[in-house]
Write a protein that holds these residues in place. Structure first.
Motif: not given
Length: 410
Positions: A184-188
């Protein structure tokens, strides 16, 4: 339906039975889930103002964001533990910055998109204080997060959908293994120009021990088959030794040595092999610490993509706070740095100088100065001011960044 959408009703139901302070909730003691009533819910807040001045773009970027985090957690001493955590990132003021998903023409990127997401939702089972087995969405930070970390600097943290086994053995030996199926990446959760998550068939193994007093030795294998980022699929095998020692007259010494080999894996179409080296030595006296280090990521200027990569790292902590080297250049990277940490009255100050160059060939990339001041007020409030100034020698463009951050955990 996404994992976050499925987990949200569960989170809300559990919080309805809980308390919004540090006091425990009281559930029906006859219920099979009565242990949840011993948990507590808590809020934390983090406000950040960030600005970026990038010479290659006509406009500056300004981002004013607030992260609100709600965490529910049952007592850690129980055999079964539940952790549920939701984050909301709110944009305050104008949207005069590109956030990684949405591009605002002429403005640099500040990778803090707004949105709401389930940050953690996992069940952990403890086996006689020797092992913890956890299943679900969770935070995984290994060693100094150079290879696997949570990117906690950004407002939306990177977490992992994983099954993890953490075993503590006699003699200070630890065995930590995780199977990851989603990142689950930082880009939401919504994504856009950047994928919100990466499907993954990844095996992460870290075995550590204490070879002598004050030292920690880790051996690791990270096999990352990234379905949604095949160019970054890799297998990394390495060693990390770190430690510290105190001498008379208040003098302390700390050290770090790390080496790794990496080759392509999974669906990566590039056949390559690359190495990594990081050495650092620090001396401390009277609360003033000076360190010098060299970090090298091998590349091949003649073969694009044949370079050492760290796609799951907390990258902001390495190679300068200006974040000019989030992706390793094709010619690799050599980062020579000097760092000084010192107290100024009741404020912690840090000054760092970097010189960047290509690992393959003799090209210079540039230099960078980083500086920060931080102070804690009790156990609840902390304030951080921070700046980075990158001066290009032909790589990218001159870039200046500034941050003001307030963190509050009642």
């Amino acid at each position: 339906m996404t994992f976050g959408a499925r987990a949200l009703p569960v989170l809300l139901a559990l919080l309805a039975a809980g308390s919004y302070a540090v006091y425990p909730a009281h559930a029906d003691q006859g219920s099979a889930f009565s242990f949840l009533g011993d948990g507590n819910a808590r809020f934390s807040f983090r406000y950040r103002l960030e600005s970026v001045d990038q010479d290659s773009l006509p406009e500056d970027a300004y981002a004013s964001t607030l992260r609100t985090r709600l965490t529910f957690e049952t007592p850690s001493e129980r055999a079964v533990k539940v952790v549920l955590e939701a984050d909301n990132i709110l944009r305050l003021g104008g949207a005069n910055y590109s956030d990684g998903n949405r591009t605002v023409t002429g403005h640099p990127v500040i990778a803090d998109p707004k949105g709401t997401e389930i940050n953690q939702a996992f069940l952990a089972v403890k086996a006689q204080d020797a092992a913890v087995i956890s299943l679900g969405r969770q935070r995984i930070n290994l060693d100094d997060q150079r290879f696997v970390g949570g990117v906690g600097w950004r407002q939306n943290e990177q977490t992992y959908d994983a099954a993890r086994v953490d075993v503590r053995l006699p003699g200070e030996i630890g065995v930590d293994y995780s199977f990851l199926w989603n990142i689950n990446r930082i880009f939401g959760p919504q994504g856009g120009a950047q994928a919100p998550d990466w499907g993954c068939n990844c095996h992460v193994l870290n075995v550590s021990g204490q070879p002598w007093s004050g030292a920690r030795l880790a051996l690791f294998v990270y096999a990352l088959d990234l379905d949604d980022a095949p160019a970054l699929a890799s297998r990394t095998t390495g060693i990390r030794l770190s430690g510290s020692r105190k001498y008379s007259e208040g003098i302390g010494l700390d050290y770090l040595f790390s080496y790794a080999d990496q080759d392509d894996s999974g669906a990566n179409s590039i056949d390559y092999s690359a190495s990594y080296l990081h050495g650092r030595l620090g001396v401390e006296r009277a609360s003033v610490k000076a360190s010098i280090g060299l970090e090298v990521l091998e590349g091949d200027a003649l073969t694009p993509g044949a370079k050492f990569v760290t796609p799951l790292a907390t990258l902001h902590a390495f190679n300068g706070w200006a974040d000019m080297f989030l992706a390793t250049p094709d010619a690799g990277l050599e980062d020579l740095y000097i760092r000084i940490d010192a107290p100024i009255a009741m404020v912690a100050a840090t000054l760092v100088w970097h010189r960047y160059s290509a690992e393959a060939g003799n090209a210079d990339y540039g230099k960078e100065w980083d500086f920060s001041l931080s102070r804690k007020f009790g156990n609840k409030l902390s304030v951080l001011g921070k700046l980075a100034a990158f001066k290009s020698d032909g790589f990218a463009s001159d870039t200046n960044k500034f941050w003001l951050m307030l963190s509050y955990s009642p």
